[in-house]
Write a protein that holds these residues in place. Structure first.
Motif, PDB file in Angstrom:
ATOM      1  N   LEU A  64      25.218 -45.288 -32.012  1.00 36.45           N
ATOM      2  CA  LEU A  64      25.740 -45.904 -31.128  1.00 36.45           C
ATOM      3  C   LEU A  64      25.497 -47.557 -30.766  1.00 36.45           C
ATOM      4  O   LEU A  64      24.416 -47.818 -30.638  1.00 36.45           O
ATOM      5  N   ARG A  65      26.619 -48.382 -31.015  1.00 31.13           N
ATOM      6  CA  ARG A  65      26.409 -49.868 -30.943  1.00 31.13           C
ATOM      7  C   ARG A  65      26.483 -50.099 -29.618  1.00 31.13           C
ATOM      8  O   ARG A  65      26.880 -49.727 -28.663  1.00 31.13           O
ATOM      9  N   ASP A  66      25.777 -51.470 -29.383  1.00 31.80           N
ATOM     10  CA  ASP A  66      25.817 -51.965 -28.109  1.00 31.80           C
ATOM     11  C   ASP A  66      27.090 -52.181 -27.612  1.00 31.80           C
ATOM     12  O   ASP A  66      27.606 -52.097 -26.190  1.00 31.80           O
ATOM     13  N   GLU A  67      28.206 -52.559 -28.212  1.00 33.71           N
ATOM     14  CA  GLU A  67      29.609 -52.630 -28.068  1.00 33.71           C
ATOM     15  C   GLU A  67      30.113 -51.178 -27.235  1.00 33.71           C
ATOM     16  O   GLU A  67      30.972 -51.020 -26.465  1.00 33.71           O
ATOM     17  N   ASP A  68      29.544 -50.021 -28.077  1.00 31.11           N
ATOM     18  CA  ASP A  68      29.910 -48.826 -27.560  1.00 31.11           C
ATOM     19  C   ASP A  68      29.381 -48.403 -26.124  1.00 31.11           C
ATOM     20  O   ASP A  68      30.111 -47.933 -25.451  1.00 31.11           O
ATOM     21  N   VAL A  69      28.094 -48.827 -26.065  1.00 30.71           N
ATOM     22  CA  VAL A  69      27.673 -48.809 -24.720  1.00 30.71           C
ATOM     23  C   VAL A  69      28.383 -49.741 -23.690  1.00 30.71           C
ATOM     24  O   VAL A  69      28.612 -49.135 -22.633  1.00 30.71           O
ATOM     25  N   ASP A  70      28.817 -50.808 -23.946  1.00 30.49           N
ATOM     26  CA  ASP A  70      29.607 -51.554 -23.095  1.00 30.49           C
ATOM     27  C   ASP A  70      30.975 -50.950 -22.616  1.00 30.49           C
ATOM     28  O   ASP A  70      31.266 -50.939 -21.703  1.00 30.49           O
ATOM     29  N   PHE A  71      31.428 -50.406 -23.653  1.00 25.93           N
ATOM     30  CA  PHE A  71      32.542 -49.575 -23.766  1.00 25.93           C
ATOM     31  C   PHE A  71      32.397 -48.324 -22.620  1.00 25.93           C
ATOM     32  O   PHE A  71      33.290 -48.439 -21.755  1.00 25.93           O
ATOM     33  N   VAL A  72      31.305 -47.730 -22.739  1.00 31.85           N
ATOM     34  CA  VAL A  72      31.181 -46.639 -21.703  1.00 31.85           C
ATOM     35  C   VAL A  72      30.782 -47.137 -20.318  1.00 31.85           C
ATOM     36  O   VAL A  72      31.477 -46.732 -19.370  1.00 31.85           O
ATOM     37  N   LYS A  73      30.015 -48.294 -20.406  1.00 30.92           N
ATOM     38  CA  LYS A  73      29.633 -48.990 -18.811  1.00 30.92           C
ATOM     39  C   LYS A  73      31.092 -49.412 -18.186  1.00 30.92           C
ATOM     40  O   LYS A  73      30.790 -49.603 -17.051  1.00 30.92           O
ATOM     41  N   ALA A  74      32.091 -49.604 -19.166  1.00 28.68           N
ATOM     42  CA  ALA A  74      33.024 -50.373 -18.313  1.00 28.68           C
ATOM     43  C   ALA A  74      33.774 -49.144 -17.688  1.00 28.68           C
ATOM     44  O   ALA A  74      34.626 -49.725 -16.580  1.00 28.68           O
ATOM     45  N   ILE A  75      33.874 -48.219 -18.256  1.00 26.82           N
ATOM     46  CA  ILE A  75      34.510 -46.880 -17.650  1.00 26.82           C
ATOM     47  C   ILE A  75      33.761 -46.290 -16.606  1.00 26.82           C
ATOM     48  O   ILE A  75      33.988 -45.652 -15.609  1.00 26.82           O
ATOM     49  N   LEU A  76      32.475 -46.071 -16.953  1.00 24.51           N
ATOM     50  CA  LEU A  76      31.266 -45.378 -16.061  1.00 24.51           C
ATOM     51  C   LEU A  76      30.335 -46.376 -15.571  1.00 24.51           C
ATOM     52  O   LEU A  76      29.145 -46.431 -16.200  1.00 24.51           O
ATOM     53  N   PRO A  77      30.812 -47.002 -14.344  1.00 23.04           N
ATOM     54  CA  PRO A  77      29.602 -47.975 -14.041  1.00 23.04           C
ATOM     55  C   PRO A  77      28.439 -47.635 -13.448  1.00 23.04           C
ATOM     56  O   PRO A  77      27.481 -48.118 -13.258  1.00 23.04           O
ATOM     57  N   HIS A  78      28.529 -46.078 -13.108  1.00 18.70           N
ATOM     58  CA  HIS A  78      27.415 -45.505 -12.655  1.00 18.70           C
ATOM     59  C   HIS A  78      26.305 -44.978 -13.779  1.00 18.70           C
ATOM     60  O   HIS A  78      25.298 -44.445 -13.578  1.00 18.70           O
ATOM     61  N   VAL A  79      26.595 -45.072 -15.020  1.00 19.46           N
ATOM     62  CA  VAL A  79      25.782 -44.607 -16.215  1.00 19.46           C
ATOM     63  C   VAL A  79      24.577 -45.294 -16.254  1.00 19.46           C
ATOM     64  O   VAL A  79      24.585 -46.430 -16.027  1.00 19.46           O
ATOM     65  N   ILE A  80      23.502 -44.625 -16.552  1.00 17.26           N
ATOM     66  CA  ILE A  80      22.013 -45.100 -16.688  1.00 17.26           C
ATOM     67  C   ILE A  80      22.046 -45.076 -18.393  1.00 17.26           C
ATOM     68  O   ILE A  80      21.930 -43.981 -19.071  1.00 17.26           O
ATOM     69  N   VAL A  81      21.599 -46.168 -18.873  1.00 18.33           N
ATOM     70  CA  VAL A  81      21.568 -46.501 -20.227  1.00 18.33           C
ATOM     71  C   VAL A  81      19.861 -46.645 -20.424  1.00 18.33           C
ATOM     72  O   VAL A  81      19.365 -47.487 -20.009  1.00 18.33           O
ATOM     73  N   VAL A  82      19.700 -46.058 -21.664  1.00 20.45           N
ATOM     74  CA  VAL A  82      17.939 -46.198 -21.892  1.00 20.45           C
ATOM     75  C   VAL A  82      18.258 -46.443 -23.699  1.00 20.45           C
ATOM     76  O   VAL A  82      18.647 -45.566 -24.241  1.00 20.45           O
ATOM     77  N   LYS A  83      17.684 -47.552 -24.102  1.00 20.72           N
ATOM     78  CA  LYS A  83      17.749 -47.916 -25.432  1.00 20.72           C
ATOM     79  C   LYS A  83      16.147 -47.667 -26.103  1.00 20.72           C
ATOM     80  O   LYS A  83      15.414 -47.960 -25.435  1.00 20.72           O
TER      81      LYS A  83
END
Length: 422
Positions: free
Chosen positions: A368-387
Protein backbone atom coordinates in the motif's frame (compact mmCIF):
# COMPACT_ATOMS: atom_id res chain seq x y z
CA UNK A 1 -16.21 -37.72 55.46
CA UNK A 2 -12.93 -35.86 55.86
CA UNK A 3 -9.80 -37.91 55.26
CA UNK A 4 -6.26 -36.83 56.07
CA UNK A 5 -4.09 -37.25 52.97
CA UNK A 6 -0.30 -37.23 53.12
CA UNK A 7 1.04 -35.77 49.85
CA UNK A 8 4.12 -37.59 48.58
CA UNK A 9 6.81 -34.84 48.51
CA UNK A 10 8.89 -36.36 45.69
CA UNK A 11 5.93 -36.70 43.34
CA UNK A 12 4.69 -33.25 44.32
CA UNK A 13 8.08 -31.78 43.41
CA UNK A 14 8.11 -33.66 40.09
CA UNK A 15 4.66 -32.33 39.22
CA UNK A 16 5.72 -28.79 40.08
CA UNK A 17 8.72 -29.22 37.76
CA UNK A 18 6.38 -30.31 34.97
CA UNK A 19 4.18 -27.25 35.43
CA UNK A 20 7.16 -24.88 35.55
CA UNK A 21 8.62 -26.35 32.34
CA UNK A 22 5.26 -26.08 30.59
CA UNK A 23 4.71 -22.47 31.68
CA UNK A 24 8.20 -21.41 30.55
CA UNK A 25 8.01 -23.36 27.25
CA UNK A 26 11.09 -25.37 28.24
CA UNK A 27 11.02 -27.99 25.50
CA UNK A 28 14.21 -29.75 26.63
CA UNK A 29 12.86 -30.27 30.14
CA UNK A 30 9.47 -31.45 28.87
CA UNK A 31 11.15 -33.89 26.50
CA UNK A 32 12.71 -35.63 29.48
CA UNK A 33 9.55 -35.54 31.62
CA UNK A 34 7.02 -36.99 29.15
CA UNK A 35 7.20 -40.72 28.48
CA UNK A 36 7.43 -41.66 24.76
CA UNK A 37 3.95 -43.22 24.87
CA UNK A 38 2.40 -40.25 26.72
CA UNK A 39 -1.29 -39.62 26.01
CA UNK A 40 -3.16 -36.47 26.94
CA UNK A 41 -6.76 -35.28 26.95
CA UNK A 42 -7.62 -31.59 27.18
CA UNK A 43 -11.15 -30.26 27.58
CA UNK A 44 -11.68 -26.53 27.19
CA UNK A 45 -14.28 -24.39 28.93
CA UNK A 46 -16.78 -24.98 26.09
CA UNK A 47 -16.57 -28.72 26.55
CA UNK A 48 -14.44 -29.49 23.48
CA UNK A 49 -12.06 -32.40 23.96
CA UNK A 50 -8.74 -32.80 22.17
CA UNK A 51 -6.58 -35.92 22.41
CA UNK A 52 -2.87 -35.56 21.81
CA UNK A 53 0.41 -37.42 21.93
CA UNK A 54 3.78 -36.28 23.21
CA UNK A 55 4.98 -35.43 19.69
CA UNK A 56 1.82 -33.46 18.89
CA UNK A 57 2.02 -31.49 22.12
CA UNK A 58 5.73 -30.68 21.90
CA UNK A 59 5.34 -29.65 18.24
CA UNK A 60 3.21 -26.71 19.41
CA UNK A 61 5.89 -25.24 21.68
CA UNK A 62 8.24 -24.00 18.91
CA UNK A 63 5.26 -22.22 17.37
CA UNK A 64 4.39 -20.58 20.70
CA UNK A 65 8.02 -19.50 21.11
CA UNK A 66 8.13 -18.13 17.55
CA UNK A 67 4.93 -16.21 18.26
CA UNK A 68 6.64 -14.40 21.11
CA UNK A 69 5.00 -16.19 24.03
CA UNK A 70 7.15 -16.17 27.14
CA UNK A 71 6.22 -17.15 30.68
CA UNK A 72 2.54 -18.06 30.74
CA UNK A 73 0.95 -16.42 33.81
CA UNK A 74 -0.43 -18.78 36.44
CA UNK A 75 -1.75 -18.36 39.96
CA UNK A 76 -3.44 -20.33 42.75
CA UNK A 77 -1.71 -23.59 41.87
CA UNK A 78 -2.55 -26.32 44.38
CA UNK A 79 -1.62 -29.99 44.37
CA UNK A 80 -4.42 -31.58 46.34
CA UNK A 81 -3.30 -35.20 46.23
CA UNK A 82 -0.03 -37.00 45.39
CA UNK A 83 0.34 -40.70 46.02
CA UNK A 84 3.21 -42.95 44.96
CA UNK A 85 4.24 -46.53 45.44
CA UNK A 86 7.44 -48.12 44.15
CA UNK A 87 7.05 -47.35 40.43
CA UNK A 88 3.64 -45.69 39.91
CA UNK A 89 2.18 -42.35 40.95
CA UNK A 90 -1.05 -40.37 40.81
CA UNK A 91 -1.52 -36.61 41.28
CA UNK A 92 -4.54 -34.32 41.43
CA UNK A 93 -3.97 -30.59 40.92
CA UNK A 94 -6.01 -27.44 40.43
CA UNK A 95 -4.61 -24.16 39.11
CA UNK A 96 -5.65 -20.90 37.49
CA UNK A 97 -3.86 -20.15 34.24
CA UNK A 98 -4.09 -17.51 31.55
CA UNK A 99 -5.27 -19.05 28.27
CA UNK A 100 -5.49 -16.57 25.37
CA UNK A 101 -6.80 -13.55 27.32
CA UNK A 102 -8.87 -15.35 29.99
CA UNK A 103 -7.98 -16.74 33.40
CA UNK A 104 -9.30 -20.29 33.58
CA UNK A 105 -9.42 -22.73 36.48
CA UNK A 106 -8.26 -26.13 35.30
CA UNK A 107 -8.30 -29.49 37.06
CA UNK A 108 -5.48 -31.93 36.26
CA UNK A 109 -5.07 -35.65 36.74
CA UNK A 110 -1.49 -36.90 36.24
CA UNK A 111 -0.41 -40.54 36.00
CA UNK A 112 3.31 -41.10 36.61
CA UNK A 113 5.67 -44.05 36.27
CA UNK A 114 9.22 -44.32 37.63
CA UNK A 115 11.83 -45.39 35.06
CA UNK A 116 15.60 -45.55 35.62
CA UNK A 117 15.25 -43.65 38.86
CA UNK A 118 13.19 -40.76 37.44
CA UNK A 119 9.46 -40.11 37.14
CA UNK A 120 7.95 -40.01 33.63
CA UNK A 121 4.46 -38.72 32.82
CA UNK A 122 2.35 -41.43 31.19
CA UNK A 123 -1.08 -39.80 30.99
CA UNK A 124 -2.66 -36.43 31.69
CA UNK A 125 -6.25 -35.19 31.85
CA UNK A 126 -7.02 -31.46 31.98
CA UNK A 127 -10.70 -30.60 32.06
CA UNK A 128 -13.70 -28.46 32.93
CA UNK A 129 -17.14 -30.05 33.10
CA UNK A 130 -18.86 -30.79 29.74
CA UNK A 131 -17.80 -33.32 27.09
CA UNK A 132 -17.90 -33.05 23.30
CA UNK A 133 -15.23 -35.19 21.66
CA UNK A 134 -13.22 -34.32 18.55
CA UNK A 135 -11.31 -36.86 16.48
CA UNK A 136 -8.03 -34.93 16.27
CA UNK A 137 -5.87 -32.48 18.17
CA UNK A 138 -5.52 -29.49 15.85
CA UNK A 139 -4.68 -25.81 15.72
CA UNK A 140 -8.45 -25.19 15.64
CA UNK A 141 -9.28 -26.72 18.98
CA UNK A 142 -6.03 -25.43 20.47
CA UNK A 143 -7.13 -21.88 19.55
CA UNK A 144 -10.60 -22.51 20.95
CA UNK A 145 -12.42 -22.47 17.61
CA UNK A 146 -14.32 -25.13 15.70
CA UNK A 147 -14.17 -25.72 11.95
CA UNK A 148 -17.54 -25.87 10.24
CA UNK A 149 -19.01 -25.83 6.72
CA UNK A 150 -21.42 -23.31 5.19
CA UNK A 151 -23.12 -23.91 1.84
CA UNK A 152 -23.07 -20.68 -0.17
CA UNK A 153 -25.33 -22.14 -2.84
CA UNK A 154 -22.35 -22.49 -5.18
CA UNK A 155 -20.04 -24.65 -3.05
CA UNK A 156 -18.99 -25.42 0.53
CA UNK A 157 -17.24 -22.66 2.46
CA UNK A 158 -15.05 -23.86 5.33
CA UNK A 159 -14.77 -21.58 8.35
CA UNK A 160 -13.56 -21.48 11.93
CA UNK A 161 -15.89 -20.19 14.63
CA UNK A 162 -15.17 -19.17 18.20
CA UNK A 163 -17.44 -18.92 21.22
CA UNK A 164 -20.31 -16.40 21.16
CA UNK A 165 -18.47 -14.05 23.54
CA UNK A 166 -19.74 -10.82 21.99
CA UNK A 167 -20.69 -9.21 18.69
CA UNK A 168 -19.53 -10.98 15.52
CA UNK A 169 -16.20 -10.24 13.89
CA UNK A 170 -15.29 -11.84 10.55
CA UNK A 171 -11.61 -12.26 9.57
CA UNK A 172 -10.71 -12.57 5.86
CA UNK A 173 -7.24 -13.82 4.91
CA UNK A 174 -5.07 -12.94 1.90
CA UNK A 175 -4.48 -14.78 -1.36
CA UNK A 176 -2.61 -18.14 -1.08
CA UNK A 177 -3.31 -18.20 2.66
CA UNK A 178 -6.07 -19.77 4.84
CA UNK A 179 -8.04 -19.05 8.02
CA UNK A 180 -5.11 -20.22 10.15
CA UNK A 181 -3.31 -17.06 9.02
CA UNK A 182 -5.05 -15.36 11.96
CA UNK A 183 -3.58 -17.69 14.59
CA UNK A 184 -1.85 -14.80 16.38
CA UNK A 185 -4.93 -12.59 16.29
CA UNK A 186 -7.70 -15.01 17.24
CA UNK A 187 -6.63 -15.79 20.85
CA UNK A 188 -6.59 -12.08 21.68
CA UNK A 189 -10.13 -11.53 20.41
CA UNK A 190 -12.17 -14.57 21.41
CA UNK A 191 -12.98 -13.32 24.91
CA UNK A 192 -14.74 -10.19 23.56
CA UNK A 193 -15.92 -11.12 20.07
CA UNK A 194 -17.73 -13.92 18.30
CA UNK A 195 -15.00 -14.80 15.80
CA UNK A 196 -15.62 -16.20 12.32
CA UNK A 197 -12.66 -16.90 10.02
CA UNK A 198 -13.55 -18.45 6.64
CA UNK A 199 -11.26 -20.01 4.06
CA UNK A 200 -11.88 -18.01 0.90
CA UNK A 201 -12.95 -19.95 -2.21
CA UNK A 202 -10.10 -21.97 -3.67
CA UNK A 203 -8.19 -21.87 -0.37
CA UNK A 204 -7.94 -24.22 2.59
CA UNK A 205 -10.87 -26.61 2.88
CA UNK A 206 -13.31 -24.41 0.96
CA UNK A 207 -14.63 -25.45 -2.43
CA UNK A 208 -13.27 -24.52 -5.83
CA UNK A 209 -15.11 -22.86 -8.68
CA UNK A 210 -13.41 -23.11 -12.07
CA UNK A 211 -11.55 -19.87 -12.75
CA UNK A 212 -14.02 -17.64 -10.89
CA UNK A 213 -11.56 -15.89 -8.59
CA UNK A 214 -12.25 -12.22 -9.10
CA UNK A 215 -12.99 -9.82 -6.30
CA UNK A 216 -16.74 -9.92 -6.89
CA UNK A 217 -16.65 -13.73 -6.59
CA UNK A 218 -14.95 -13.61 -3.20
CA UNK A 219 -17.32 -10.86 -2.01
CA UNK A 220 -20.38 -12.81 -3.17
CA UNK A 221 -19.35 -15.70 -0.93
CA UNK A 222 -18.88 -13.48 2.12
CA UNK A 223 -22.21 -11.75 1.52
CA UNK A 224 -23.91 -15.15 1.43
CA UNK A 225 -22.02 -16.14 4.58
CA UNK A 226 -23.10 -13.01 6.48
CA UNK A 227 -26.71 -13.40 5.44
CA UNK A 228 -26.97 -17.15 5.85
CA UNK A 229 -24.69 -17.96 8.77
CA UNK A 230 -23.79 -14.89 10.86
CA UNK A 231 -27.18 -13.21 10.40
CA UNK A 232 -26.33 -9.93 12.12
CA UNK A 233 -24.08 -6.92 11.42
CA UNK A 234 -20.36 -7.54 11.84
CA UNK A 235 -16.97 -5.93 12.19
CA UNK A 236 -15.20 -7.00 9.01
CA UNK A 237 -11.41 -7.43 9.16
CA UNK A 238 -9.40 -8.26 6.07
CA UNK A 239 -5.76 -8.63 5.09
CA UNK A 240 -4.55 -8.08 1.50
CA UNK A 241 -7.08 -9.82 -0.79
CA UNK A 242 -9.28 -10.18 2.29
CA UNK A 243 -9.18 -6.39 2.75
CA UNK A 244 -10.26 -5.83 -0.88
CA UNK A 245 -13.02 -8.39 -0.38
CA UNK A 246 -14.12 -6.59 2.78
CA UNK A 247 -14.38 -3.28 0.88
CA UNK A 248 -16.59 -4.78 -1.82
CA UNK A 249 -18.71 -6.62 0.76
CA UNK A 250 -19.28 -3.47 2.81
CA UNK A 251 -20.21 -1.55 -0.32
CA UNK A 252 -22.78 -4.11 -1.41
CA UNK A 253 -24.14 -4.88 2.04
CA UNK A 254 -23.63 -1.68 4.07
CA UNK A 255 -26.31 -2.50 6.65
CA UNK A 256 -24.42 -5.67 7.59
CA UNK A 257 -20.98 -4.09 8.21
CA UNK A 258 -20.59 -1.97 11.34
CA UNK A 259 -16.89 -1.25 10.88
CA UNK A 260 -14.01 -2.11 8.55
CA UNK A 261 -10.42 -2.93 9.49
CA UNK A 262 -8.22 -3.16 6.38
CA UNK A 263 -4.70 -4.56 6.69
CA UNK A 264 -2.43 -3.41 3.86
CA UNK A 265 -4.78 -3.89 0.88
CA UNK A 266 -2.74 -4.11 -2.38
CA UNK A 267 -4.19 -0.97 -3.92
CA UNK A 268 -1.24 -0.63 -6.26
CA UNK A 269 -3.24 -3.08 -8.40
CA UNK A 270 -5.66 -0.30 -9.34
CA UNK A 271 -3.09 1.06 -11.82
CA UNK A 272 -0.33 -1.59 -12.02
CA UNK A 273 -0.10 -5.35 -12.75
CA UNK A 274 0.91 -7.84 -10.07
CA UNK A 275 4.53 -7.86 -11.22
CA UNK A 276 4.87 -4.21 -10.17
CA UNK A 277 5.84 -5.95 -6.92
CA UNK A 278 8.13 -8.59 -8.37
CA UNK A 279 8.44 -10.66 -5.19
CA UNK A 280 4.67 -11.12 -5.16
CA UNK A 281 4.58 -12.16 -8.81
CA UNK A 282 7.43 -14.61 -8.19
CA UNK A 283 5.56 -16.12 -5.24
CA UNK A 284 2.36 -16.50 -7.26
CA UNK A 285 4.30 -18.16 -10.08
CA UNK A 286 5.94 -20.58 -7.64
CA UNK A 287 2.58 -21.48 -6.10
CA UNK A 288 1.08 -21.97 -9.56
CA UNK A 289 3.95 -24.24 -10.61
CA UNK A 290 3.61 -26.30 -7.43
CA UNK A 291 -0.18 -26.61 -7.49
CA UNK A 292 -0.20 -27.69 -11.15
CA UNK A 293 2.60 -30.26 -10.90
CA UNK A 294 2.56 -31.71 -7.38
CA UNK A 295 0.21 -34.69 -7.25
CA UNK A 296 0.06 -35.58 -3.55
CA UNK A 297 0.37 -34.07 -0.10
CA UNK A 298 3.48 -36.17 0.58
CA UNK A 299 5.14 -34.72 -2.51
CA UNK A 300 4.19 -31.19 -1.41
CA UNK A 301 5.67 -31.96 2.00
CA UNK A 302 9.01 -32.78 0.38
CA UNK A 303 8.87 -29.52 -1.58
CA UNK A 304 8.14 -27.59 1.61
CA UNK A 305 11.19 -29.13 3.29
CA UNK A 306 13.31 -27.63 0.50
CA UNK A 307 11.93 -24.15 1.31
CA UNK A 308 12.79 -24.36 5.01
CA UNK A 309 15.39 -27.13 5.40
CA UNK A 310 16.09 -26.17 9.01
CA UNK A 311 12.47 -25.46 9.91
CA UNK A 312 10.36 -27.02 12.61
CA UNK A 313 8.55 -30.10 11.28
CA UNK A 314 5.18 -28.83 12.46
CA UNK A 315 5.71 -25.57 10.56
CA UNK A 316 6.82 -27.45 7.43
CA UNK A 317 3.68 -29.59 7.53
CA UNK A 318 1.53 -26.49 7.86
CA UNK A 319 3.21 -24.90 4.83
CA UNK A 320 2.69 -28.07 2.81
CA UNK A 321 -0.94 -28.39 3.83
CA UNK A 322 -1.59 -24.73 3.04
CA UNK A 323 0.01 -24.95 -0.43
CA UNK A 324 -1.64 -28.27 -1.26
CA UNK A 325 -5.06 -26.75 -0.54
CA UNK A 326 -4.78 -23.87 -3.05
CA UNK A 327 -6.56 -24.07 -6.39
CA UNK A 328 -4.11 -23.25 -9.23
CA UNK A 329 -6.67 -20.90 -10.77
CA UNK A 330 -6.47 -18.67 -7.69
CA UNK A 331 -2.94 -17.62 -8.62
CA UNK A 332 -3.34 -17.83 -12.39
CA UNK A 333 -6.15 -15.27 -12.23
CA UNK A 334 -4.02 -13.10 -9.95
CA UNK A 335 -1.03 -13.33 -12.30
CA UNK A 336 -3.23 -12.21 -15.19
CA UNK A 337 -4.18 -9.04 -13.28
CA UNK A 338 -7.71 -10.42 -13.17
CA UNK A 339 -8.60 -10.20 -9.49
CA UNK A 340 -9.42 -6.57 -8.96
CA UNK A 341 -11.84 -5.86 -11.79
CA UNK A 342 -13.21 -2.34 -12.21
CA UNK A 343 -15.43 -2.08 -9.15
CA UNK A 344 -13.01 -0.95 -6.44
CA UNK A 345 -13.36 2.84 -6.75
CA UNK A 346 -17.18 2.75 -7.02
CA UNK A 347 -17.20 0.43 -3.99
CA UNK A 348 -15.15 2.85 -1.91
CA UNK A 349 -17.65 5.61 -2.66
CA UNK A 350 -20.36 3.43 -1.09
CA UNK A 351 -18.53 2.82 2.20
CA UNK A 352 -20.35 4.54 5.07
CA UNK A 353 -19.10 2.67 8.13
CA UNK A 354 -16.09 3.63 10.31
CA UNK A 355 -12.90 2.41 8.63
CA UNK A 356 -9.40 1.71 9.93
CA UNK A 357 -6.64 1.39 7.31
CA UNK A 358 -3.39 -0.21 8.49
CA UNK A 359 -0.47 0.48 6.15
CA UNK A 360 2.74 -1.54 5.98
CA UNK A 361 5.92 0.10 4.72
CA UNK A 362 6.17 0.04 0.93
CA UNK A 363 9.98 0.13 1.15
CA UNK A 364 10.10 -3.05 3.24
CA UNK A 365 7.54 -5.22 1.47
CA UNK A 366 4.24 -3.42 1.99
CA UNK A 367 1.57 -3.39 -0.74
CA UNK A 368 0.00 0.00 0.00
CA UNK A 369 1.76 3.12 -1.27
CA UNK A 370 1.34 6.60 0.18
CA UNK A 371 -0.45 7.65 -3.02
CA UNK A 372 -2.88 4.76 -2.52
CA UNK A 373 -3.62 6.01 0.98
CA UNK A 374 -4.23 9.50 -0.43
CA UNK A 375 -6.58 7.91 -2.99
CA UNK A 376 -8.61 6.29 -0.20
CA UNK A 377 -8.63 9.43 1.97
CA UNK A 378 -9.94 11.51 -0.93
CA UNK A 379 -12.94 9.17 -1.13
CA UNK A 380 -13.30 8.32 2.56
CA UNK A 381 -12.42 11.43 4.54
CA UNK A 382 -13.44 9.67 7.77
CA UNK A 383 -10.89 6.87 7.35
CA UNK A 384 -8.30 6.44 10.13
CA UNK A 385 -4.86 5.54 8.77
CA UNK A 386 -2.06 4.00 10.82
CA UNK A 387 1.30 3.38 9.20
CA UNK A 388 3.74 0.76 10.50
CA UNK A 389 7.31 1.89 9.69
CA UNK A 390 9.65 -0.89 8.51
CA UNK A 391 6.79 -3.42 8.49
CA UNK A 392 6.26 -5.82 5.61
CA UNK A 393 2.96 -6.97 4.12
CA UNK A 394 2.21 -9.71 6.68
CA UNK A 395 1.01 -7.38 9.43
CA UNK A 396 -1.22 -9.99 11.08
CA UNK A 397 1.72 -12.38 11.29
CA UNK A 398 4.68 -10.21 12.24
CA UNK A 399 3.01 -7.27 13.97
CA UNK A 400 0.00 -8.87 15.63
CA UNK A 401 0.41 -7.08 18.96
CA UNK A 402 0.47 -3.65 17.32
CA UNK A 403 -2.40 -4.56 15.00
CA UNK A 404 -4.59 -5.65 17.91
CA UNK A 405 -3.72 -2.50 19.86
CA UNK A 406 -4.80 -0.31 16.93
CA UNK A 407 -7.97 -2.34 16.44
CA UNK A 408 -8.90 -2.01 20.11
CA UNK A 409 -8.23 1.73 20.05
CA UNK A 410 -10.30 2.16 16.88
CA UNK A 411 -13.25 0.06 17.97
CA UNK A 412 -13.15 1.52 21.48
CA UNK A 413 -13.39 5.04 20.09
CA UNK A 414 -16.55 4.49 18.09
CA UNK A 415 -19.68 6.23 19.32
CA UNK A 416 -21.61 2.98 19.68
CA UNK A 417 -18.93 0.96 21.41
CA UNK A 418 -21.50 -0.80 23.56
CA UNK A 419 -23.20 -2.13 20.42
CA UNK A 420 -19.90 -3.38 18.92
CA UNK A 421 -18.24 -5.02 21.90
CA UNK A 422 -19.84 -7.28 24.44
Amino acid sequence: MDTLVNINPELKQTTEALMAASDSLNIEALESIYAPEFEGVRMDKRGTIARFSKDELLALYPRLIADGHGQMPTKDTKITFAEADTDKGFVLAVRSKILATDWETISYIFYWERRDGAWRLIREFAFHDVFQELAVFSIANWLGVTEKIFDTGEFKLNYAEGAASGAPMVLLHGVTRWWQDWHKIIPRLTSDWHIYAPDLRGHGKSGRDGDHYQLEDYARDIIAFLRGQVREPVVLVGHSLGALTAILTAAQLPEWVRALVLLDPPLYLRDHPVNFVQDTANWFQLVYDLTTTVKSYDEMLEKARLFVPDGDENMIKAIAQNLYSIAPEVVSVALQHGVLGSGLEPALHKITCPTLLLQADWNTGGHLRDEDVDFVKAILPHVIVVKFPNADHQLQELHSTEVIAEMEKFLGSLEKTAELAK
